[in-house]
Design an enzyme around this catalytic site. Structure first.
Site, PDB file in Angstrom:
ATOM      1  N   GLU A 394       0.981  -1.219   0.011  1.00  0.00           N
ATOM      2  CA  GLU A 394      -0.017  -0.148   0.058  1.00  0.00           C
ATOM      3  C   GLU A 394       0.970   1.096  -0.088  1.00  0.00           C
ATOM      4  O   GLU A 394       1.932   1.455   0.648  1.00  0.00           O
ATOM      5  CB  GLU A 394      -0.897   0.110   1.509  1.00  0.00           C
ATOM      6  CG  GLU A 394      -1.874  -1.131   1.554  1.00  0.00           C
ATOM      7  CD  GLU A 394      -3.084  -0.646   1.086  1.00  0.00           C
ATOM      8  OE1 GLU A 394      -3.499   0.577   0.429  1.00  0.00           O
ATOM      9  OE2 GLU A 394      -4.121  -1.712   1.037  1.00  0.00           O
TER      10      GLU A 394
HETATM   11 ZN   LIG Z   1      -7.322  -0.762  -2.408  1.00  0.00          ZN
END
Ligand SMILES: [Zn+2]
Length: 423
Positions: A394
């Site tokens: 992320e």
């Molecule tokens: Zn996502």
């Protein structure tokens, strides 16, 4: 006696230090994902076209790939209010917007941005060519009903008012840089000019867009790395890190050449082409979060990758690493805990540590997961069904773009070193 006293004091002091946890820093990550149905639901398609104001002198349009503007009113004195709505609800709070504006004569306008049941997550990006974007000058940005805290939707303003200079030339105002399916395809095509890189369709999306796969392969080995991105349309920063990651693995460095002598690389850079091109906040055109569909496979996009992996395994492939790139409030890693994966999953943690040691300028939190069934999310499916050490990588919405590029490159280099050591 005195000595015993000081020894006891020292022991107490050491225990006290050990029990003292450092204060939590940075984004701590999301909790466990709820189990939800992934059967298709209705989606509201946008009206697409041009809004005309001020005696046909000022224009707004959402009529381009990834465009989203659901309504706009002119309030007088060059002030306008936009409404941004979601494809369907309930939906994650990632209110994507993308529109362009122009006028017959140059002027400065003010736009108030409002969102359906959400707040202003994305800081506006400006472009005049739809390719090169810069964040809006912060002097032209006013948050209304400012948020509290550092991360999450509560931390951002409810509305924003932005000032923009416009003229005959179209000005794009977007949540993030535009990477629709056409632009992504031209990136794929530019990679495919190399003899060892090919591209083919592994299926179609619900609206019949191509599910394109990039295959980087130089020989007859049957070990491979699997990479996907953009299950969630607005998550452009994850895509940009993935792009750099793939360019490094398929690059000309001796390390990359050696990597390709031993491993294939398969990439689906645009998992949700319909959602991306329709300017969706989160879902595909079945109204579903694709990253909840890796158990039941009700959606064509997830099915195409499942079928691809199953086919490759039947051909004798072993997947040695899998990564799914996303974006959130700040950079964070979501691996599977080694209490689940054991020795096999150690490579993921070694990799994170090696990346971190190369990038001392930014600390990234790690949130290992112990919940892997039902699989639901790609990472769990990769591990449970294909025995693949896997991670959700992320990147922050606001992580500087040159840093994203560097992180993608370093992540690729460190993976190549670890896989080389495993042979
Ligand atoms: Zn996502």
């Amino acid at each position: 006696m005195k000595k015993a006293f000081y020894t006891a004091l020292l022991i107490i002091f050491i225990i006290a230090c050990k029990n003292q946890k450092p204060a939590a820093q940075g984004y701590q990550g999301q909790g466990k994902s709820a189990v939800v149905s992934t059967l298709s639901k209705p989606v509201q398609k946008q009206w697409k076209g041009i809004w005309t104001f001020d005696d046909e002198t000022t224009f707004f349009s959402n009529d381009f790939e990834s465009g989203r503007l659901n309504g706009i009113t002119a309030d007088g004195n060059n002030h306008y209010t936009t409404l941004i709505t979601a494809e369907n609800t309930p939906v994650n709070v990632s209110p994507w917007y993308a529109f362009k504006v122009w006028s017959k004569t140059p002027k400065t306008i003010t736009i108030k941005m409002t969102y359906q049941d959400s707040r202003s997550r994305y800081f506006p990006k400006i472009s005049t060519d739809g390719k090169n974007f810069t964040p809006l000058d912060s002097a032209n940005f006013t948050g209304i009903n400012k948020g509290t805290g550092d991360f999450g939707i509560k931390a951002v303003p409810e509305f924003v008012e932005i000032k923009v200079n416009i003229s005959e030339k179209h000005t794009f105002i977007t949540a993030q840089e535009l990477y629709g399916s056409t632009r992504v395809k031209s990136w794929i095509d530019s990679l495919s000019s190399k003899a060892f890189i090919s591209t083919y369709e592994i299926g179609k999306s619900r609206e019949k867009r191509a599910m394109n796969l990039i295959a980087v392969s130089t020989g007859n080995h049957k070990k491979a790395v699997m990479v996907i991105s953009r299950q969630h349309p607005p998550e452009v920063t994850g895509f940009l890190a993935m792009k750099s990651f793939i360019e490094t693995l398929s690059g000309d460095s001796p390390k990359a050449q050696k990597f390709r002598e031993n491993y294939d690389l398969f990439v689906v850079p645009l998992m949700n082409p319909d959602g991306v091109d329709n300017g969706n906040w989160r879902h595909n055109m079945g109204g579903i979060d694709l990253n909840r569909d890796w158990q039941d496979f009700n959606q064509p996009e997830t099915r195409s990758v499942r079928d691809f992996l199953v086919k490759k395994e039947s051909e004798g492939y072993e997947f040695v690493f899998g990564a799914d790139f996303h974006s959130t409030w700040d950079d964070i890693y979501y691996p599977i805990d080694t209490t689940i994966t054991g020795e096999k999953g150690k490579i993921v943690f070694d990799w994170i540590n090696n990346i971190t040691s190369r990038l001392p300028q930014k600390h990234t939190n790690v949130k290992p997961s112990i919940d892997i069934k039902p699989t639901m999310v790609s990472r769990n499916y990769f591990y449970v069904n294909h025995d693949m050490p896997a991670i959700v990588f992320e990147l922050g919405d606001n992580t500087p773009r040159d840093f994203l590029k560097l992180k993608g490159q370093v992540a690729a280099e460190e993976l190549m070193d670890l896989l080389d050591g495993q042979r």
